[in-house]
Design a protein around this motif. Structure first.
Motif, PDB file in Angstrom:
ATOM      1  N   LEU A 616       0.807  -1.361   0.036  1.00 53.12           N
ATOM      2  CA  LEU A 616      -0.018   0.038   0.109  1.00 53.12           C
ATOM      3  C   LEU A 616       0.781   1.531  -0.134  1.00 53.12           C
ATOM      4  N   LEU A 617       2.099   1.178   0.699  1.00 55.98           N
ATOM      5  CA  LEU A 617       3.150   2.230   0.724  1.00 55.98           C
ATOM      6  C   LEU A 617       3.448   2.745  -0.657  1.00 55.98           C
ATOM      7  N   GLU A 618       3.252   1.855  -1.568  1.00 54.35           N
ATOM      8  CA  GLU A 618       4.195   2.110  -2.935  1.00 54.35           C
ATOM      9  C   GLU A 618       2.897   2.752  -3.933  1.00 54.35           C
ATOM     10  N   LYS A 619       1.699   2.666  -3.221  1.00 53.82           N
ATOM     11  CA  LYS A 619       0.588   3.584  -4.123  1.00 53.82           C
ATOM     12  C   LYS A 619       0.116   4.736  -3.329  1.00 53.82           C
ATOM     13  N   TYR A 620       0.211   4.837  -2.028  1.00 53.61           N
ATOM     14  CA  TYR A 620      -0.647   5.938  -1.332  1.00 53.61           C
ATOM     15  C   TYR A 620       0.326   6.541  -0.137  1.00 53.61           C
ATOM     16  N   SER A 621       0.216   7.596   0.323  1.00 54.08           N
ATOM     17  CA  SER A 621       0.531   8.224   1.599  1.00 54.08           C
ATOM     18  C   SER A 621      -0.352   7.452   2.736  1.00 54.08           C
ATOM     19  N   VAL A 622      -0.006   7.350   3.697  1.00 55.94           N
ATOM     20  CA  VAL A 622      -0.814   6.610   4.778  1.00 55.94           C
ATOM     21  C   VAL A 622      -0.653   7.526   6.129  1.00 55.94           C
ATOM     22  N   ALA A 623      -1.873   7.886   6.707  1.00 59.19           N
ATOM     23  CA  ALA A 623      -1.992   8.609   7.983  1.00 59.19           C
ATOM     24  C   ALA A 623      -2.922   7.745   9.017  1.00 59.19           C
ATOM     25  N   LEU A 624      -2.759   7.850  10.063  1.00 57.05           N
ATOM     26  CA  LEU A 624      -3.698   7.509  10.966  1.00 57.05           C
ATOM     27  C   LEU A 624      -4.277   8.618  11.818  1.00 57.05           C
ATOM     28  N   SER A 625      -5.644   8.516  12.212  1.00 53.34           N
ATOM     29  CA  SER A 625      -6.220   9.494  13.205  1.00 53.34           C
ATOM     30  C   SER A 625      -7.125   8.842  14.127  1.00 53.34           C
ATOM     31  N   PRO A 626      -7.229   9.214  15.388  1.00 46.87           N
ATOM     32  CA  PRO A 626      -8.169   8.536  16.441  1.00 46.87           C
ATOM     33  C   PRO A 626      -9.401   9.146  15.845  1.00 46.87           C
ATOM     34  N   GLY A 627      -9.744  10.183  14.936  1.00 53.42           N
ATOM     35  CA  GLY A 627     -10.927  10.689  14.743  1.00 53.42           C
ATOM     36  C   GLY A 627     -10.607  12.080  14.179  1.00 53.42           C
ATOM     37  N   LEU A 628     -11.348  12.377  13.187  1.00 51.86           N
ATOM     38  CA  LEU A 628     -11.289  13.739  12.662  1.00 51.86           C
ATOM     39  C   LEU A 628     -11.487  14.866  13.612  1.00 51.86           C
TER      40      LEU A 628
END
Length: 838
Positions: A616-628
């Motif tokens: 997935l790293l090779e296709k998209y930037s990735v971030a996590l959030s406990p909620g917007l």
């Protein structure tokens, strides 16, 4: 939050096994002092309606005699008992009458001041029930000042403990804890006495509610020593009961069982014996120690027979019935009939003593039992009766319970529309109760993991059962975000995390948000793409199957094991979360995926998911959030400046991190920087540096751990540890807006506690406590050298103003992955970006 409704106007008295009817008391007792005492007896036994009748008759007598001082005393009593009966408005009117009479006193002596302080204490408890928490705290402060002026240490202590618990209700746990610590210090300076022992016990219980179990244990231990010194069996028993509760919270179950047994042996009162026996019984049931649990039943039933109808006795019956139902489900030993009989008795007794809260609670539990036995029509009727009473009393906790139960029953009857409506009521009331749910509330008896979390999940399950109804999907997304927030509140035992509802379109039109949620029978995913309707898809797998797969994947990836097996598992999870959305993501030209992860998914690196061809790293930037709701803001990129602190040498039993020195040198090479390395890196030096210069980036290269237990979540410094619970103090000036907030917090060389389902709440917790807009941290203990290289590359990428933080991290990870020695995800996938990704 449960307030210590201890009122010096109604002192404790011994239980009485047989009490005459109140209408005969008026004829038989000629002395009004006897009437007062009889009312106290009723009140202490939990027979509130009877106490009210007696005191109403006593008030009439004093009004006829125009004895104003005595009227005030009785009005104070009545206001308290009306409050406990759920008659809040009548209680408010009564205490207002008492305060008005006090204003007519020409002479302000100790007696009138004592009555005024008692009235104010009662008024505060009423105000907090009406949601006027800050007013209640001010009222208690006035009461404490009066008690202090007349030298009444007990009254002052009660008022101050109430203030502390009022602060908890506001979510101001830090202030509450500070006040409680001051009270502990003050009591230490007093000579030993039973009053001191009782004060320490009250503080111990309050500290347990705050979640400070160690301080609670210390206060209770001191109370125990003093109580034993004065040979007070009832006080020793009460302290042992509280110590048993602490031991249970700390999962020291054998210690808890021993403490409960000692409390039973020492207590002279049937009610106190029964409470300890019931806690002992429920713990044995939880531990599935069926034989000793069964052996305890006759003793419990004997003590029940000694009690008159009262709220504590009714609650005890409910407690007992719940444990019997658990045994019934596990052992099929006909306890359901006995539980039903107990609950029917509880309902009848609640009606006899005119206690609507106890009646609603009993009805709800009997409805739950019928529902579990498949008798849905009767279950629905009982639950509706309980909900009606709870709504009339405006008892938010009981409305939430009964509404959720009504939703479950409607769902089992196939009435999905009414099930959703019922769960919506439960959800809304839980939102209003937010600050009451951050700690286990002895009165509400809500345990977050067992009672609260399932309501959120069951509601989402209903909303997502059919189709792509946008209203249902939007509500489901809101519930998922609220669950994330509730989990963080519960983790911190703190409800002061700010929220800022925001639409994804307002943040980044090229980012999609993926909300997976693990339900009992399936894995659901909601997909949010800017300027498009919400979409959802599901995989029919049990929670147990999903978690087993995730744990195996985490184990392989985090330890660098078996590439073929990790590929297979990684592709399986990719099929669950990403594959159904690929066409929409591609057509929408999405470049960043933001995951709001649930449960053990938080421990799995999304960047390492594999589609069979690429990560997935090779296709998209990735971030996590406990909620917007928690991390919506993006700050404009400014000139980079770094405060870098690190620990390269072995300290406090932790190994050395030799690459840290080079890492910090690389990180700070081309930017304005302040460096704290080894001996220079302490809690105090870090705070001074944070307070004096507004660095947008804080880089911490040191050992640390994220755990589901906040007390085991920390960062290591040269001479001490920085707890997550203290982290906000370090960043206080930035949180208050005195200095610019942190743009980016990087925690290098930390790890999550292995196998800990909720450990990454600690990771999110550091981000929230710091007020940082973005945080980078690791999901496992990473290779020292590869980490150093990754960080060097990350900062080089970050210097490009055209790249987002998520893209800078992605490019750094791709660079590390390109090295054949570091190709396995173990080396590059551990680092995740939490919060704002821009």
């Amino acid at each position: 939050m449960t307030i210590l409704l201890v009122n010096k106007s109604i002192p404790a008295v011994a239980n009485q096994s047989s009490l005459p009817e109140s209408n005969r008391i008026v004829q038989q007792l000629s002395e009004t002092s006897d009437l007062l005492q009889q009312g106290k007896n009723y009140y202490q036994n939990g027979q509130y309606a009877e106490a009210a009748k007696v005191w109403e008759n006593t008030l009439n007598y004093y009004q006829e005699k125009k004895e104003v001082v005595s009227q005030v005393q009785v009005l104070n009593y009545l206001a308290t008992v009306y409050k406990d009966l759920g008659k809040t408005q009548q209680s408010q009117t009564t205490i207002a009458e008492s305060l008005n009479l006090l204003k007519t006193f020409k002479k302000q002596d100790n007696q009138s001041n004592l009555l005024l302080a008692q009235a104010l204490n009662t008024q505060g408890t009423i105000q907090i029930l009406q949601g006027q928490t800050e007013t209640a705290i001010d009222t208690w402060k006035q009461a404490a000042a009066i008690y202090d002026r007349i030298g009444d240490k007990t009254g002052k202590l009660i008022s101050q403990i109430n203030q502390a618990q009022g602060l908890e209700t506001l979510g101001q746990y830090r202030r509450a804890k500070t006040l409680l610590e001051e009270l502990v210090a003050e009591l230490q300076n007093q000579p030993d006495s039973l009053l001191k022992a009782q004060g320490l016990r009250s503080l111990g219980v309050a500290l347990q509610t705050v979640g400070d179990l160690q301080e609670s244990y210390t206060a209770l231990e001191k109370s125990l020593v003093i109580s034993q010194q004065f040979n007070s069996r009832s006080d020793v028993s009460a302290v042992l009961f509280s110590l048993g509760n602490i031991a249970k919270d700390l999962q020291k179950y054998d210690v808890a069982l021993t403490d409960y047994q000692k409390a039973v042996s020492l207590s002279p009162e049937p009610q106190a014996k029964l409470e300890a026996q019931l806690n002992q019984f429920s713990l044995l049931v939880k531990l599935q120690r069926w034989e000793p649990a069964q052996a305890l039943i006759p003793a419990i039933e004997t003590n029940f027979a000694l009690l008159s109808p009262s709220r504590p006795a009714i609650y005890a019956k409910i407690n007992f019935a719940e444990s019997l139902i658990v045994i019934e489900r596990a052992r099929d030993n006909l306890n359901a009939a006995k539980a039903a009989q107990l609950l029917a008795q509880a309902i009848q007794q609640a009606r006899e003593i005119k206690d609507p809260r106890a009646e609603a609670y009993s009805l709800q539990q009997l409805g739950k039992l019928y529902q579990q036995n498949g008798q849905l029509t009767d279950a629905k009727k009982l639950t509706q009766q309980a909900q009606k009473i709870a709504q009339e009393m405006d008892a938010a906790d009981l409305v939430a319970r009964t509404a959720a139960q009504a939703g479950t029953i409607a769902q089992e009857q196939g009435d999905i529309k009414n099930a959703i409506a019922a769960y919506e009521i439960a959800f809304n009331y839980l939102q209003s109760l937010r600050s009451d749910l951050v700690a286990i509330n002895a009165d509400v008896q809500f345990d977050f993991r067992e009672s609260i979390e399932p309501i959120y999940r069951d509601y989402v399950s209903l909303l997502l059962e059919k189709g792509d109804d946008q209203n249902n999907l939007k509500q489901a997304r809101q519930v998922i975000e609220a669950l994330q927030l509730a989990e963080l509140d519960n983790y911190f035992k703190d409800a002061c995390v700010d929220t800022h509802p925001v639409a994804i379109d307002q943040i980044d039109v090229q980012a999609a948000v993926i909300y997976p949620i693990i339900l009992s029978d399936r894995l659901e995913v909601i997909l949010s793409i800017p300027n498009q309707p919400l979409h959802h898809y599901s995989t029919q797998l049990s929670k147990k199957q999903v978690e087993a797969t995730l744990k195996r994947l985490y184990s392989y990836v985090s330890r660098g094991y078996i590439r073929e097996e990790s590929f297979r598992l990684s592709q399986k999870v990719y099929q669950w979360l990403i594959a159904p959305a690929e066409a929409k993501l591609n057509s929408s030209k999405v470049t960043t995926l933001v995951f709001v992860l649930d449960g053990f998914l938080r421990n799995v690196p999304m960047a390492a998911l594999h589609d069979g061809d690429r990560y997935l790293l090779e296709k998209y930037s990735v971030a996590l959030s406990p909620g917007l709701r928690l991390f919506p803001q993006g700050l404009e990129r400014k000139k980079l400046g770094v405060l870098a602190a690190g620990l390269a040498e072995a300290r406090q039993g932790f190994s050395s991190l030799p690459a840290v020195t080079g890492e910090i040198k690389e990180v700070t090479a081309k930017v304005e920087a302040k460096v704290l390395l080894n001996q220079k890196f302490t809690r105090d030096s870090l705070k001074i540096a944070l307070d004096n210069q507004p660095f947008p980036i804080v880089h911490l290269a040191t050992h640390g751990q994220f755990s589901s237990n906040p007390k085991e979540t920390f960062l290591l410094t040269w001479s001490d540890r920085i707890s997550i619970l203290d982290f906000d103090r370090l960043f206080q000036k930035r949180r208050l807006g005195i200095l610019e907030p942190i743009e980016l917090l990087v925690m290098s060389a930390c790890q999550t506690a292995a196998g800990d389902n909720r450990a990454t709440l600690g990771l999110a917790g550091f981000a929230l406590r710091s007020g940082a807009k973005s945080t980078i941290a690791s999901l496992w203990s990473v290779n020292d050298e590869s980490t150093s290289n990754l960080m060097k590359e990350f900062y080089q990428q970050l210097s490009n103003p055209k790249l987002s933080k998520a893209e800078a991290l992605r490019q750094a990870q791709l660079k590390i992955k390109a090295n054949p020695a570091y190709e396995h995800p173990y080396f590059w996938a551990a680092f995740v970006l939490v919060g704002n990704w821009l």
